[in-house]
Motif scaffolding. Structure first.
Motif, PDB file in Angstrom:
ATOM      1  N   LEU A  40       0.835  -1.210   0.000  1.00 13.77           N
ATOM      2  CA  LEU A  40       0.000   0.000   0.000  1.00 13.77           C
ATOM      3  C   LEU A  40       0.867   1.256   0.000  1.00 13.77           C
ATOM      4  N   VAL A  41       1.923   1.242   0.815  1.00 11.43           N
ATOM      5  CA  VAL A  41       2.844   2.382   0.855  1.00 11.43           C
ATOM      6  C   VAL A  41       3.511   2.548  -0.506  1.00 11.43           C
ATOM      7  N   ALA A  42       3.946   1.441  -1.103  1.00 14.41           N
ATOM      8  CA  ALA A  42       4.596   1.491  -2.418  1.00 14.41           C
ATOM      9  C   ALA A  42       3.658   2.059  -3.475  1.00 14.41           C
ATOM     10  N   LYS A  43       2.408   1.634  -3.456  1.00 17.15           N
ATOM     11  CA  LYS A  43       1.439   2.166  -4.422  1.00 17.15           C
ATOM     12  C   LYS A  43       1.191   3.650  -4.184  1.00 17.15           C
ATOM     13  N   ASN A  44       1.162   4.058  -2.912  1.00 23.73           N
ATOM     14  CA  ASN A  44       1.023   5.475  -2.582  1.00 23.73           C
ATOM     15  C   ASN A  44       2.172   6.278  -3.171  1.00 23.73           C
ATOM     16  N   ILE A  45       3.394   5.784  -3.013  1.00 18.43           N
ATOM     17  CA  ILE A  45       4.576   6.480  -3.543  1.00 18.43           C
ATOM     18  C   ILE A  45       4.472   6.616  -5.056  1.00 18.43           C
ATOM     19  N   SER A  46       4.023   5.576  -5.721  1.00 15.34           N
ATOM     20  CA  SER A  46       3.953   5.599  -7.189  1.00 15.34           C
ATOM     21  C   SER A  46       2.936   6.615  -7.710  1.00 15.34           C
ATOM     22  N   GLN A  47       1.990   7.038  -6.877  1.00  6.55           N
ATOM     23  CA  GLN A  47       0.951   7.959  -7.308  1.00  6.55           C
ATOM     24  C   GLN A  47       1.245   9.423  -6.963  1.00  6.55           C
ATOM     25  N   LEU A  48       2.379   9.682  -6.331  1.00  6.77           N
ATOM     26  CA  LEU A  48       2.714  11.047  -5.937  1.00  6.77           C
ATOM     27  C   LEU A  48       3.323  11.816  -7.096  1.00  6.77           C
ATOM     28  N   THR A  49       3.009  13.092  -7.183  1.00  8.38           N
ATOM     29  CA  THR A  49       3.463  13.897  -8.314  1.00  8.38           C
ATOM     30  C   THR A  49       4.983  13.987  -8.405  1.00  8.38           C
ATOM     31  N   THR A  50       5.684  13.974  -7.282  1.00 11.15           N
ATOM     32  CA  THR A  50       7.144  14.038  -7.300  1.00 11.15           C
ATOM     33  C   THR A  50       7.742  12.892  -8.101  1.00 11.15           C
ATOM     34  N   PHE A  51       7.089  11.744  -8.082  1.00  4.66           N
ATOM     35  CA  PHE A  51       7.646  10.548  -8.704  1.00  4.66           C
ATOM     36  C   PHE A  51       6.976  10.173 -10.020  1.00  4.66           C
ATOM     37  N   GLU A  52       6.077  11.017 -10.516  1.00  7.15           N
ATOM     38  CA  GLU A  52       5.348  10.647 -11.738  1.00  7.15           C
ATOM     39  C   GLU A  52       6.249  10.584 -12.968  1.00  7.15           C
TER      40      GLU A  52
END
Length: 83
Positions: free
Chosen positions: A42-54
């Protein structure tokens, strides 16, 4: 927010709590989840959806058996190959 040029945390030598906490420290301007190891996907999926990492190809956690494998892949993407 500009992305850090280097994320100096090696998941092979850390607990999940330490790695997740370090990620929060380095990218604290983003709403990164902090959760127990059982919820690492869940944390990993959250990170993947953040604008910084898009603009980075954050790996899908479903393709990994452990959080260490996923976090190592993410670190490689953020840091590039080590020397």
């Amino acid at each position: 927010m500009s992305i850090q040029t280097f994320f100096p945390s090696n998941p092979e030598y850390m607990t999940w709590e330490d790695w997740n906490g370090n990620f929060l420290h380095y990218f604290g301007e983003e709403p990164i989840m902090y959760g127990p190891e059982a919820d690492w996907k869940l944390v990993a999926k959250n990170i993947s959806q953040l604008t910084t990492f898009e603009s980075y190809p954050v790996p899908d956690p479903e393709g990994f058996k452990t959080w260490q494998e996923w976090a190592s892949a993410l670190s490689f993407i953020l840091n590039g190959p080590t020397q």
